[in-house]
Design an enzyme around this catalytic site. Structure first.
Site, PDB file in Angstrom:
ATOM      1  N   LYS A  56      33.793  35.350  27.849  1.00  0.00           N
ATOM      2  CA  LYS A  56      32.869  35.117  28.964  1.00  0.00           C
ATOM      3  C   LYS A  56      32.424  36.423  29.611  1.00  0.00           C
ATOM      4  CE  LYS A  56      32.808  32.688  33.418  1.00  0.00           C
ATOM      5  NZ  LYS A  56      33.632  31.974  34.385  1.00  0.00           N
ATOM      6  N   GLN A  57      33.380  37.335  29.782  1.00  0.00           N
ATOM      7  CA  GLN A  57      33.070  38.559  30.540  1.00  0.00           C
ATOM      8  C   GLN A  57      34.040  39.657  30.127  1.00  0.00           C
ATOM      9  OE1 GLN A  57      34.466  36.052  33.943  1.00  0.00           O
ATOM     10  NE2 GLN A  57      34.775  38.030  34.926  1.00  0.00           N
ATOM     11  N   GLU A 114      37.500  33.935  31.207  1.00  0.00           N
ATOM     12  CA  GLU A 114      38.021  32.601  31.575  1.00  0.00           C
ATOM     13  C   GLU A 114      37.746  31.514  30.534  1.00  0.00           C
ATOM     14  OE1 GLU A 114      36.045  32.443  35.357  1.00  0.00           O
ATOM     15  OE2 GLU A 114      37.780  33.257  36.422  1.00  0.00           O
ATOM     16  N   TRP A 126      39.328  38.121  43.126  1.00  0.00           N
ATOM     17  CA  TRP A 126      39.572  39.526  42.736  1.00  0.00           C
ATOM     18  C   TRP A 126      38.313  40.371  42.858  1.00  0.00           C
ATOM     19  CZ3 TRP A 126      39.056  41.815  37.284  1.00  0.00           C
ATOM     20  CH2 TRP A 126      38.068  41.162  36.547  1.00  0.00           C
ATOM     21  N   ASP A 127      37.173  39.706  42.938  1.00  0.00           N
ATOM     22  CA  ASP A 127      35.900  40.397  43.130  1.00  0.00           C
ATOM     23  C   ASP A 127      36.019  41.421  44.271  1.00  0.00           C
ATOM     24  OD1 ASP A 127      35.741  37.783  42.060  1.00  0.00           O
ATOM     25  OD2 ASP A 127      33.584  37.684  42.379  1.00  0.00           O
TER      26      ASP A 127
HETATM   27  O1  IFM Z   1      36.116  36.042  40.152  1.00  0.00           O
HETATM   28  C1  IFM Z   1      35.054  35.536  39.419  1.00  0.00           C
HETATM   29  C2  IFM Z   1      35.508  35.313  38.008  1.00  0.00           C
HETATM   30  O2  IFM Z   1      35.893  36.522  37.397  1.00  0.00           O
HETATM   31  C3  IFM Z   1      34.413  34.681  37.192  1.00  0.00           C
HETATM   32  N1  IFM Z   1      34.005  33.453  37.810  1.00  0.00           N
HETATM   33  C4  IFM Z   1      33.516  33.633  39.172  1.00  0.00           C
HETATM   34  C5  IFM Z   1      34.563  34.268  40.052  1.00  0.00           C
HETATM   35  C6  IFM Z   1      34.002  34.505  41.462  1.00  0.00           C
HETATM   36  O3  IFM Z   1      32.948  35.406  41.398  1.00  0.00           O
END
Ligand code: IFM
Length: 787
Positions: free
Chosen positions: A614-615, A501, A363-364
């Site tokens: 995590k984010q 995640e 999704w990046d």
């Molecule tokens: O897409 C990301 C995810 O949000 C977090 N782990 C790494 C992936 C790839 O950059």
């Protein structure tokens, strides 16, 4: 063997120095000195990658010292063979070079470096190296190289090598070639995965030729190169081409004189059987190489520099008053410039800088990287979205395999779009365990559609929408309609992983539910629009995918009734069902690098039982849909979640930077911005050896333009809400908006806007909630407001 290409008159001269001189310091990334550690070698290789989006090459030292991880990667060339899943293939190298004197190789690991520097010229896309070696016998040699892959012609590469013996005269052997003996590094230490097999290796009077093919799909990769001494010219030079298995080595021995410089040039042509028929590859490559040799590198380099200059003219973002921020931002833009696909193709989470994340597309791409291209190079953005269209077949297969309808974009995607997420990974908790992102991180499905909608909104590319976009929107909407579950009057989405995640198998992740709500509504609205305006076209699409009005009605119903947990008193969205009943911790400590320190008792093995995330998750939802939430909501959720976010992903900081600016948390916004911008330059997560963090790169650009620039487009209107950090004197950028170009410069006392357009009618602009009518093709100066 005498090398006829070296006879005077038979070769074009050397490239004039001025073409390859370095730009000003603000355009350079200098990496001085040499450290033998594998990490340090590989971080440099990542940072110094050159490329053009078709083929990119890590910035390895030519002699490939032990611990190196050199590699060239071609966009879209994947292979599985013995790997767990399909991965980006390390392709044959043409930039290796070694220098030998009396049996001693001049390598930084065995010689002393009296001076060593690699310099990446961001403005020109060239990588320079200058090293003075002292071998164990005390012999001094200075090696200077310049290499580049051409921006105007994606198949061509060039390398110039200058060798100067400083304190001796005598024979020097210089070897270079085409090396097909390359393997991917694999997952486990010292695992080597072979993806290529030899198809043809040949030498001619002036060329070397190597053709390999991927083992599973049989995609051929050809490399043709010439290697010659261009100055001084010798009549009888010993040139020894040798073939060892999958490796071509071409050796030139010179009788060198102390203090004299010897300049070599290597010209290379790289093609694949995707562009040229397999039985024409040899002839085609050699013809192209010969033409390149005949016209000489000078002409091509001139065209290359012109192409770079055009790129920067469009994409440069200028910050005055903050050299560090300016440099880091330019570096990130450089990365975006060398990774834009020139044909329909995705962009991997590590760009083409390494095998990290196996070259897979996440999704990046749509959420973090695509906006840069939409606003600067819409034709590249279109290529990226066409990749998603071309992988719809794989997406349908993903849905079918899981018992759903429609199309489910893969969490990790490669050639076909079928999910290639590895089953195991070594996660933060340092154990090898099953990973569930491939089956649960379904927000990707709507993230892709978010990219489609944004592309259409900014470019107005109706033909893309009609020919490709609608089918993508409808098939993915159909997936969601089969994925949701109805509980009472509400719809829910169970067993997902949101952007955070740490928490797996959760129900009703706020980000996922929100983007699905938006997606289903968009699908229904587009359908209705088509019914009213282009029923014929809609009939074609509908019959292709067997779509009827009742199905569309159900999308609207689901969209209206998807579950959200919102506490009206606190104004906080619950990240997923049950999140508020988890153990609560907040981050209070930070390490030397400014990373959050996990509270006592929490580690990555039990973090899922806490509210630490995590984010950015709820924050991402609010950033993508700014108009759906009030300022109070944004502030409350920012304050709540920011303290619980450990930023273990490179995708997190830029979201917090932009949300910080929206919510008035500006000091922290600047520091989040700098973390994103320096993510790889400072190896913030100590994993830049494994490649560039492409999402952070895209996020850096977004933070500059959307965050500090406060820029957005709302249907027919331009919206600006800029804010400058104190030390910035100004911020300038240019974006493309359909046929228009918009130039913005923000100062502390004024905002200058110029809309360049052939269409003469004035354009509405909202600046800090005041609306103006902007005359096109004239500079408009408006007041800046810092509060
Ligand atoms: O897409 C990301 C995810 O949000 C977090 N782990 C790494 C992936 C790839 O950059």
């Amino acid at each position: 063997m005498n090398n006829p290409a070296l006879t005077p008159g038979n070769v074009a001269g050397t490239v004039p120095d001025k073409l390859l001189t370095l730009s000003g310091d603000e355009w350079l990334l200098r990496r001085k000195g040499f450290r033998k550690s594998e990490k340090s070698i590989q971080v440099n290789e990542t940072l110094l990658t050159i490329g053009n989006g078709y083929l990119n090459i890590r910035g390895s030292l030519e002699e490939l010292p032990p611990g190196h991880s050199g590699g060239m990667y071609l966009n879209g060339i994947f292979d599985k063979s013995e790997a767990d899943v399909e991965e980006l293939v390390k392709c044959p190298m043409w930039t290796d070079l070694s220098i030998w004197v009396e049996g001693q190789k001049f390598c930084l690991s065995s010689c002393k470096a009296l001076h060593h520097e690699q310099t990446l010229d961001l403005k020109k896309g060239t990588l320079h190296r200058s090293t003075t070696f002292r071998d164990p016998a005390g012999k001094l040699i200075t090696l200077e190289t310049v290499r580049l892959v051409f921006m105007h012609d994606m198949h061509l590469g060039y390398m110039q090598v200058k060798i100067t013996p400083r304190n001796f005269s005598g024979p020097i052997r210089v070897l270079t070639g085409l090396n097909g003996d390359v393997c991917n590094r694999g997952f486990f230490p010292r695992e080597m995965l072979k993806h290529l097999q030899l198809e043809r290796i040949e030498r001619g009077r002036v060329f070397m030729y190597l053709e390999m093919k991927t083992r599973e799909r049989g995609i051929r990769i050809s490399e043709a190169a010439s290697w010659r001494l261009v100055s001084p010219s010798f009549h009888n030079l010993k040139w020894e081409p040798r073939i060892y298995g999958e490796k071509f080595t071409s050796e030139i021995t010179i009788e060198a004189k102390k203090g004299e410089s010897y300049i070599f040039e290597k010209l290379a042509v790289v093609t694949t059987s995707r562009e040229i028929k397999p039985d024409e590859m040899f002839k085609g490559s050699i013809c192209k190489l010969k033409a390149f040799v005949r016209s000489g590198a000078e002409r091509e380099i001139t065209a290359h520099l012109a192409a770079w200059s055009e790129k920067w003219k469009q994409a440069d973002v200028v910050i005055r008053g903050d050299e560090e921020a300016q440099h880091a931002l330019r570096y990130n833009i450089y990365q975006l410039l060398i990774n834009g696909p020139v044909r329909p193709a995705g962009i991997g989470a590590k760009f083409l800088s390494s095998e990290g994340y196996l070259g897979h597309v996440f999704w990046d791409t749509e959420i973090f990287i695509l906006p840069f291209y939409i606003y600067n190079f819409p034709e590249i953005a279109r290529n990226m979205l066409l990749y998603r269209y071309n992988t719809l077949g794989g997406a349908r297969e993903n849905a079918r395999k899981m018992g759903y309808k429609g199309a489910k974009y893969a969490w990790e995607s490669a050639v076909t779009g079928e999910d290639v997420t590895p089953r195991f990974a070594s996660k933060l908790e340092k154990t090898i365990r099953l990973i569930y992102t491939g089956t649960e991180e379904d927000h990707i499905v709507s993230d892709v559609i978010y990219g489609v909608e944004k592309y259409f909104r900014v470019t107005g590319d109706v033909s893309f929408l009609i020919d490709y976009g609608l089918e993508m929107v409808f098939l993915t909407a159909r997936f969601w309609a089969s994925r949701v579950v109805k509980i009472g009057e509400q719809y829910e989405i169970h067993c997902v992983i949101g952007p955070d995640e740490f928490h797996e198998h959760v129900n009703n992740n706020a980000y996922t539910n929100f983007i699905v709500k938006w997606h289903l509504r968009l699908a229904a609205m587009l359908y209705k629009y088509m019914v009213r305006n282009d029923a014929g076209m809609l009939r074609n699409i509908s019959s292709k995918i067997e779509l009827a009005g009742e199905e569309v009605e159900s999308w609207m119903d689901i969209s209206r009734n998807l579950k959200f947990s919102y506490n009206a008193e606190t104004k906080i969205y619950e990240q997923f069902d049950g999140y508020f009943s988890l153990r609560d911790y907040v981050i209070t400590d930070f390490d030397r690098k400014g990373h959050p320190v996990l509270p006592r008792g929490v580690h990555y093995r039990n973090i899922q039982s806490t509210r630490l995330i995590k984010q950015a998750d709820v924050m991402s939802m609010m950033l993508l849909f700014p108009h759906a939430f009030s300022d109070e909501d944004k502030m409350a959720n920012y304050d709540y979640y920011e303290r619980r976010t450990v930023h273990k992903s490179s995708l997190s900081h830029c979201i917090h930077a932009m949300m910080g600016l929206t919510t008035g948390r500006r000091t922290r916004a600047y520091s989040y911005f700098m973390k994103t911008a320096l993510f790889d330059l400072e190896n913030l997560h100590e994993n830049s050896a494994l490649g560039i963090h492409a999402a952070a790169v895209g996020g850096t650009w977004q933070t500059a333009i959307y965050g500090f620039g406060g820029f957005s487009i709302k249907s027919d209107r331009l919206v600006l809400k800029p804010w400058l950090p104190k030390k910035w004197e100004s911020l300038s950028f240019t974006v493309r908006w359909g046929e228009r170009a918009v130039d913005v410069t923000v100062y502390h006392e004024r905002v200058e806007v110029m809309i360049r357009s052939a269409e003469e009618s004035p354009v509405p602009l909202s600046l800090y909630r005041k609306t103006y009518k902007i005359e096109v093709n004239r500079l408009t100066v408006l007041p800046y407001c810092s509060s």
